[in-house]
Structure formats: C-alpha cells, structure tokens
Design an enzyme around this catalytic site. Structure first.
Site, PDB file in Angstrom:
ATOM      1  N   LYS A  81       0.469  -1.082   0.357  1.00  0.00           N
ATOM      2  CA  LYS A  81      -0.290  -0.091   0.137  1.00  0.00           C
ATOM      3  C   LYS A  81       0.436   1.213   0.276  1.00  0.00           C
ATOM      4  O   LYS A  81       2.256   1.438   0.450  1.00  0.00           O
ATOM      5  CB  LYS A  81      -1.040  -0.283   1.249  1.00  0.00           C
ATOM      6  CG  LYS A  81      -1.990   1.152   1.584  1.00  0.00           C
ATOM      7  CD  LYS A  81      -2.823   0.783   2.517  1.00  0.00           C
ATOM      8  CE  LYS A  81      -3.741   2.049   2.280  1.00  0.00           C
ATOM      9  NZ  LYS A  81      -4.949   2.174   4.248  1.00  0.00           N
ATOM     10  N   SER A 156      -9.803   2.291   3.022  1.00  0.00           N
ATOM     11  CA  SER A 156      -8.902   3.334   1.959  1.00  0.00           C
ATOM     12  C   SER A 156      -8.163   2.525   1.332  1.00  0.00           C
ATOM     13  O   SER A 156      -7.424   2.735  -0.119  1.00  0.00           O
ATOM     14  CB  SER A 156      -7.777   4.146   3.763  1.00  0.00           C
ATOM     15  OG  SER A 156      -7.101   3.128   3.891  1.00  0.00           O
ATOM     16  N   SER A 180      -9.784  -0.734   7.512  1.00  0.00           N
ATOM     17  CA  SER A 180      -9.640   0.214   6.308  1.00  0.00           C
ATOM     18  C   SER A 180      -8.466  -1.727   4.944  1.00  0.00           C
ATOM     19  O   SER A 180      -8.000  -1.140   4.481  1.00  0.00           O
ATOM     20  CB  SER A 180      -8.514   1.070   5.990  1.00  0.00           C
ATOM     21  OG  SER A 180      -8.977   2.111   5.714  1.00  0.00           O
TER      22      SER A 180
END
Length: 510
Positions: A81, A156, A180
């Site tokens: 990420k 997210s 998330s």
C-alpha cells in the site's frame, strides 16, 4: 508446472518454488504480465516496480539453486500500500502533496520483506492519507472492484484488496485505522487482518492517526495471511508502541484451524453490530456462518457491548484530531509539493496555505478542519476529551466480553460494495461503512475479515472475527476453520466464482 501461476495461493506458490516446479522469475513475470493486462481497467497500482522485482526474483533463484536456506516466502511476489514508505520507490499516500516523493529509507515491514527476498511488485492505490472507505478519495483516480468495475473496492486500502482479488498479486500489505484492511476484504472477497496494535511495526507508515493505525496482511487465504503476518510482525525498537514480546504461533494456529475442530471454543455474537442497517444478504450469510461454527463444535452466545453504539462518534473525533496534528508536517517547506501564492508577498504562512490548499483533497481538508476544531481551546474537553472517555468505555466492553467468550464475531461491513458516487456526497453515509470495524481500532484488539459467501446481489460478504489483544492466533484458528468449511460448501475458493474483469455480477453463477 501447468495452470495459471497467478491463481496459486502464496503458500502453494511457495511450495512450488521450493520444489523447483517454477522459478521466482517466472512467477514474478506472470504477475507483472497480469498487471499489464488488467490494471489499465482496475487502477489498483500507482507504481509498478518491475525491474527491481525481477532482479529480486532472479537473486532468489540463484540462491535457491546454490542450496542456500531461504525464508518460506522467498520469491513470492507482494504488493505494498502506498502509505508505507519504500526506499527508491515513489510513496504518495494517494495525495498530490506527495506526488513524486521518493523516500530515503524503508519502513520496518518493508525491510523485513526485502530481507526475506519477496519481490515487491509495486505500490497500490488508496484513499488520500487513508481517509475514506471506497478509494474514491485517491488523488490518482478510483480503483475498481474486480467483481464489478462499476463498484468500489472498499477503502482506504482498495488498491491492495483489488490487486489480490484480481490475481495481480498473491500477497499485499494494507493498513487499518478504522477498518481499511477488513472492509476492503469484505467487499472484494479477500482475507484481511488487522493485527493487535503494536504487533506490526508502524515505523515508516505515513501516519493518519497514530493511536489507531496498524499495518497487516491482505491475502486470498487465511494461511497466506498467517505466513505474511509472521514475517512482518514482531518487536521493533524504532517504534515506541511496538510490543516487546514474540508473536503467537499464527501459522500453526491456521493449520490447526483448517482441521475443522473448534470444540470448546466460545463465540460471542456482538448484539450491537448486527440487525437494523445491515443488508439482508449480509445478515443471512452471517447467520449461516454461525451455524457452521456450531457444527464445528463451538458454543455461540450473544454478547452485549453497549458502548459500541458510540464508537463511530468517538472515532470521528479522535481520528481527525490526530490527523490534524500528523498532517501539519505537509507545509510546502521541507518535502513534497510547494505552491507559492499567485500574488502578494511570499511568506511562510501564505506558502503553507497555498500548498495545502492545492495539495490536499476535500476529504483530507474536511478531517483536518474537524480535528483542529475538536482540539481548539474551549472545545478540547467537550469533544476530544469526551471521545477518549468513550474509548475507555469501549475498551472495558471488550474486556468484559472476553471474560465470557474467546472471540467476538459480526458482519465485517453492513453492505456489499456500492456503486461509485453513491455515497461520495454524503460523508456520514460513507463513514457508516466502518461501523463494525472501528471498535477494534479504538481498543487495539486484533480483527480478521474472512469471505463467507455472496449476498443476493452476487457480491462478496465478509465475516469479522475479533480476539483479545495479543491473541491473534485465535483469529487464524477460527478463520481457517470457517474458510475450510465454506470452501467445502462452495466447492472451492470464493474468488473462483468472481467474474473475469469487465463482466458484471449479473453474469456470475452461484
């Protein structure tokens, strides 16, 4: 070896690599080819690290051929990420304010990935500074859900979840501040784990809310998550919140759970995390999963955690307050974007205002304003201070519940993936997507989302498992047991039922 390499689980791929059936270079190239083929439609990756990934893969192959003892996951590709800093690779946190920034150091978890020689495929898309539940707040465009390209992949960390679900990567790293990792897992049919707070080092994560953020695995199987969790977890002296104790035996717990024996396990269904507001198909799959746990020998009882009702309210005061403080460093003075005012004097204050105005998106600005207000003189005790008191009550609810049961369970998210734009103009509706996941972050306890079927709309549903702090092994035991039982029901992994990219859910057969 026959078949599609990209469809292998990380554990199976690791076995094939160790057995000489395939090389890491072949496996890495296969995933890079998959990214090249589908990511133009998916937008899961912000940066593809092809040259370095292949170099790492070739190095693994040479070392293995020379007889060197390697980590079990050596040579298995992974995606990271874009909120995790990576030396030599751009790290943007999904924001224009960091566009093009290349960090001079690695996060601790990235150091551990490199030391174990996992080829890093690239950096995945995300809501800006991890602020969102849909990846619609990325400054670099939406990531799409592989199950239906008109729908969100969660947030997210939608990029990591979509990459794993679309077979672009067998493993990925996500971060979880209020859900998330777990919520994207639920809506993409992947496994997502939020470790105990402090169980995986936060050194090198671009902080949104320091008391809530936690990195963890995104995978297609529970065993794969355990393998990755054991690799990246453990004490780090550079992180003052890191737990100075060894991790539980997570892989062993996952293998034990896969045998299907949950005799004596006490499962608590959280009364406050079900019922009204949950999609009918979500509730139906949850009830079916409870019956599976009973059939495996577990005792299932209802547990009340009364202060969970206030978790969302407390979170949306604590998180923006910490974000307001953490994001103050992005000021146009030290690194990242710098915008000077179009007219008038060039002062530090005016440069900061121009930079932050141009570099931050609407959601980030919204949360900074809210957090700054909550911390301001005259309002601190009424808002931030009160929210912290509620946080303590939620922690006490968890403590009381775990005196009665071994784990707590709920649906991971109240609905399946919604369509793009459906909630974008209603922040409160968007925030409600995390209603079931937020309590774990406020208390620091570990949580896992396991795919537990398809709703009536043909989209994936997630089953959330919560355990006491530092008892992450319970997640893996129960998650693996449920996964094995469900795969028997489905006749294979849930993702085998996902349509190929570009098809709609109406073309899927159950």
């Amino acid at each position: 070896m026959t078949g599609d390499i990209t469809r292998l689980s990380a554990a199976d791929l690791a076995g094939a690599l160790a057995g000489g059936e395939i090389s890491s270079a072949e496996a890495t190239q296969a995933h890079l080819d998959r990214i090249a083929s589908v990511d133009g439609d998916l937008n899961a990756f912000l940066y593809v690290n092809a040259d370095e990934a292949l170099a790492t893969a070739r190095d693994v192959d040479e070392r293995r051929a020379a007889g060197e003892e390697l980590h079990p996951l050596a040579g298995v590709p992974i995606a990271v990420k874009d909120v995790v800093v990576t030396k030599g690779m751009p790290t943007t946190a999904g924001s224009k304010i960091l566009e093009g920034w290349i960090p001079p150091y690695d996060a601790t978890l990235v150091e551990r990935l490199r030391a174990a020689r996992l080829p890093i495929l690239g950096k995945t898309n995300m809501d800006e500074f991890a602020m969102g539940s849909s990846t619609e707040h990325s400054a670099y465009g939406n990531t799409k859900n592989p199950w239906d390209l008109d729908r969100i992949p969660g947030g997210s960390g939608g990029g990591s979840a979509a990459a794993v679900a679309a077979f672009e990567a067998p493993l990925a790293i996500g971060t979880d501040t209020g859900g998330s990792i777990r919520q994207p897992g639920a809506v993409t049919g992947t496994v997502g784990v939020k470790p105990t707070y402090g169980g995986v080092s936060r050194y090198g994560l671009i902080a949104m809310a320091s008391s809530l953020d936690q990195a963890g695995p995104v995978t297609r199987t529970v065993l794969d998550a355990a393998l990755l969790h054991e690799l990246i977890g453990g004490h780090d002296p550079r992180d003052s919140t890191s737990i100075a104790e060894p991790l539980p035996r997570l892989v062993e717990a996952a293998r034990q759970g896969a045998t299907g024996d949950l005799a004596g396990l006490r499962v608590g269904v959280v009364k406050e995390l079900s019922g009204e507001g949950y999609q009918e198909g979500v509730s139906a799959r949850f009830a079916e999963s409870l019956e599976i746990l009973r059939g495996l020998g577990a005792e299932v009882v209802e547990v009340s955690c009364p202060h969970f009702t206030y978790a969302l309210d407390a979170y949306y005061l604590i998180m923006p307050s910490e974000a307001s403080s953490n994001l103050a460093k992005f000021d146009g003075m030290r690194f990242g974007l710098r915008v000077e005012p179009a007219d008038g004097p060039v002062t530090a204050e005016r440069v900061m205002a121009a930079t932050r105005g141009a570099g931050f998106g609407d959601e980030v600005k919204r949360r900074i304003i809210l957090g700054t207000y909550a911390l301001s003189a005259g309002y601190y005790d009424a808002y931030y201070g009160s929210a912290q008191k509620v946080r303590t009550l939620i922690q006490r609810d968890f403590a009381a519940a775990f005196e009665q049961v071994d784990i707590l369970v709920s649906p991971t998210a109240p609905t399946t993936a919604f369509k793009f734009g459906e909630k974008l103009d209603d922040p409160l509706a968007m925030y409600l997507n995390d209603v079931a996941t937020i309590p774990a972050n406020l208390a620091g306890v570990p949580g896992m989302s396991v795919p537990n079927g398809l709703s009536d709309d043909g989209l994936p549903v997630g089953f959330q498992i919560l355990a006491p702090a530092k008892a992450d092994d319970r997640l893996y035991r129960v998650g693996a047991a449920l996964e094995a039982a469900l795969e028997t029901t489905w006749g294979g992994p849930l993702l085998d039922r996902a349509p190929e990219l570009g098809l709609t859910t109406t073309e899927m057969t159950l």
